[in-house]
Enzyme design. Structure first.
Site, PDB file in Angstrom:
ATOM      1  N   THR A 126      -3.364  48.459  -4.885  1.00  0.00           N
ATOM      2  CA  THR A 126      -3.390  49.875  -5.248  1.00  0.00           C
ATOM      3  C   THR A 126      -2.083  50.326  -5.899  1.00  0.00           C
ATOM      4  OG1 THR A 126      -2.609  50.580  -3.067  1.00  0.00           O
ATOM      5  CG2 THR A 126      -4.993  50.371  -3.361  1.00  0.00           C
ATOM      6  N   ASP A 127      -2.162  51.455  -6.575  1.00  0.00           N
ATOM      7  CA  ASP A 127      -0.977  52.040  -7.206  1.00  0.00           C
ATOM      8  C   ASP A 127      -0.456  53.188  -6.348  1.00  0.00           C
ATOM      9  OD1 ASP A 127      -2.686  54.192  -7.685  1.00  0.00           O
ATOM     10  OD2 ASP A 127      -2.880  53.780  -9.829  1.00  0.00           O
ATOM     11  N   LEU A 128       0.493  53.929  -6.872  1.00  0.00           N
ATOM     12  CA  LEU A 128       1.120  55.017  -6.130  1.00  0.00           C
ATOM     13  C   LEU A 128       0.119  56.100  -5.731  1.00  0.00           C
ATOM     14  CD1 LEU A 128       3.844  55.961  -5.056  1.00  0.00           C
ATOM     15  CD2 LEU A 128       4.235  57.097  -7.246  1.00  0.00           C
TER      16      LEU A 128
END
Length: 131
Positions: A14-16
């Site tokens: 996942t990203d931020l």
């Protein structure tokens, strides 16, 4: 003839924003393709060693439809669309339950170990349904 490969979304995927980073869908479908070939009863390392053939992605047309999130259980569905002497086109979709999140049309080409154009091995052609 659709192959289904389960994938769990890990935190590292996942990203931020907490959703699957777009490039990781390409990793998910790569795993799906590898498992699809294995399910056909073929060993890619053996194909390279015995027939001198490897596969490379020539083209990917991708649609990102809805985000996946941490801990989602996904399914990568892989199905052959067309086949020529040196090329195979696959449809690959990533699903979360009944919701399609990602869709791609992937063109693979056969290459010799030297990187020049090759032919799809007979073993793979014979393992596929009539396309």
């Amino acid at each position: 003839m659709t192959h289904v490969h389960p994938v769990r979304v890990y935190y590292e995927d996942t990203d931020l924003a907490g959703i699957v980073y777009y490039a990781n869908y390409l990793k998910f479908i790569e795993r799906g393709r590898s498992e699809w070939v294995r399910a056909l009863g073929l060993d890619q390392a053996r194909l390279k060693a015995e027939e001198g053939v490897v596969f490379a992605v020539r083209r990917v047309e991708a649609d990102y439809l809805s985000p996946a999130r941490f801990d989602d259980l996904l399914e990568v569905c892989t199905a052959p669309e067309s086949l020529t002497g040196a090329r195979i086109v696959l449809m690959q979709d990533v699903w979360r339950g009944a919701e399609r999140l990602f869709s791609a049309r992937v063109t693979l080409v056969a290459l010799t170990a030297a990187g020049t154009p090759g032919r799809i091995p007979r073993r793979l052609r014979d393992a596929l349904p009539e396309l």
